[in-house]
Design an enzyme around this catalytic site. Sequence first.
Site, short mmCIF file in Angstrom:
data_model
loop_
_atom_site.label_atom_id
_atom_site.label_comp_id
_atom_site.label_asym_id
_atom_site.label_seq_id
_atom_site.Cartn_x
_atom_site.Cartn_y
_atom_site.Cartn_z
N CYS A 225 18.71 -73.62 -58.50
CA CYS A 225 17.88 -73.33 -57.34
C CYS A 225 18.59 -72.39 -56.37
O CYS A 225 19.79 -72.50 -56.14
CB CYS A 225 17.47 -74.61 -56.63
SG CYS A 225 18.79 -75.73 -56.23
N HIS B 8 24.17 -82.78 -61.02
CA HIS B 8 24.93 -81.56 -61.31
C HIS B 8 26.37 -81.69 -60.81
O HIS B 8 27.31 -81.25 -61.47
CB HIS B 8 24.27 -80.35 -60.64
CG HIS B 8 22.87 -80.09 -61.10
ND1 HIS B 8 22.59 -79.57 -62.34
CD2 HIS B 8 21.68 -80.29 -60.50
CE1 HIS B 8 21.28 -79.46 -62.48
NE2 HIS B 8 20.71 -79.89 -61.38
N SER C 66 20.79 -81.89 -55.50
CA SER C 66 19.98 -81.83 -56.71
C SER C 66 19.92 -80.43 -57.30
O SER C 66 19.24 -80.19 -58.29
CB SER C 66 18.55 -82.30 -56.41
OG SER C 66 17.93 -81.43 -55.48
N CYS C 67 20.66 -79.49 -56.70
CA CYS C 67 20.58 -78.10 -57.15
C CYS C 67 21.29 -77.87 -58.47
O CYS C 67 22.32 -78.46 -58.75
CB CYS C 67 21.21 -77.17 -56.10
SG CYS C 67 20.01 -76.54 -54.93
N GLY C 68 20.72 -76.99 -59.24
CA GLY C 68 21.37 -76.46 -60.43
C GLY C 68 21.29 -74.94 -60.31
O GLY C 68 22.21 -74.28 -59.86
#
Length: 220
Positions: A117, A188, A113-115
Site C-alpha cells: 500500500c 508484514h 497492515s501495509c504491504g
Amino acid sequence: SIRAVAIRRIAESRSERLTDTVAVEEPLQIRLRYWIKDTQVNENFAITMRTPGPDSELAVGLLYSEGIIERRSDVRDIRFIGAEPSNEILIELSREADVEIWRASRASFLNASCGVCGKRNVSSLHTLSRIDPTDSFSVNPAFINALPRTLADAQHSFNLTGSLHAAALVDTADVLQTQAVFEDVGRHNALDKLIGFSFLREDLPIGRRILFLSSRSSFE
C-alpha cells in the site's frame, strides 16, 4: 510489546473496572544513509507503525524485502537515534551497496497492515525471486498439522493479549521446534522481523525449513 492499562468492562447491564494487557503499536521512523557515487545521502526511508521489539530486524528485513539491500555486507551500521526507548533508527549502508531507492518510494506512511500500500507505480511491484525452483523439499502432513499448536506455545505476547500476529521459522528435523518466532500487530512486520533476523545472521535465502504464519498469505 505489551502494556497494562486500566479499563472498564461492560457486560449487559453490569460494568467493572480492571487491568487489561494490550498489544502496543507505535511509529518507527527508519532513516537511511547511503552513497551515490562520492556523495553520502541521508534520507527518511519510511515511517511504519509496529509493535516495539526487534526494530533492527524489522528495519533491515523491510529493506531486504524492498530490494534495497541484498547481502549482510551492504549494512555498515545500525543505531538508534535519541534516548531509549527510541522510535527512530538509522541504517547506514556501505559504499559498495547499489541502492535503487525508487523501488521503495511510497506516497503515504506504512501502517501495521501495509504491504504494497502506498506504492507510487506498478513497476515497483516487481518480484524479487530468491527461491530455488529445483528444490524438491517436502514434509509429512502430520508435521503441518502440529504447527499451529507449536506456534501458539511460542507466542508469549499473543497469549497475554490475544491480538498479535506471528511469523515462525521451523526446523524440519525429527523433533518439531521453532528456530525463531517474531510477533507484531502487523503480519508484514512479523515476517520482516524474521527476514531481518535471518539476514543479520547471514542465513538467507532460507532453505529446507518452514516459514509458518499466524495470518493469511497475502500478495506480498
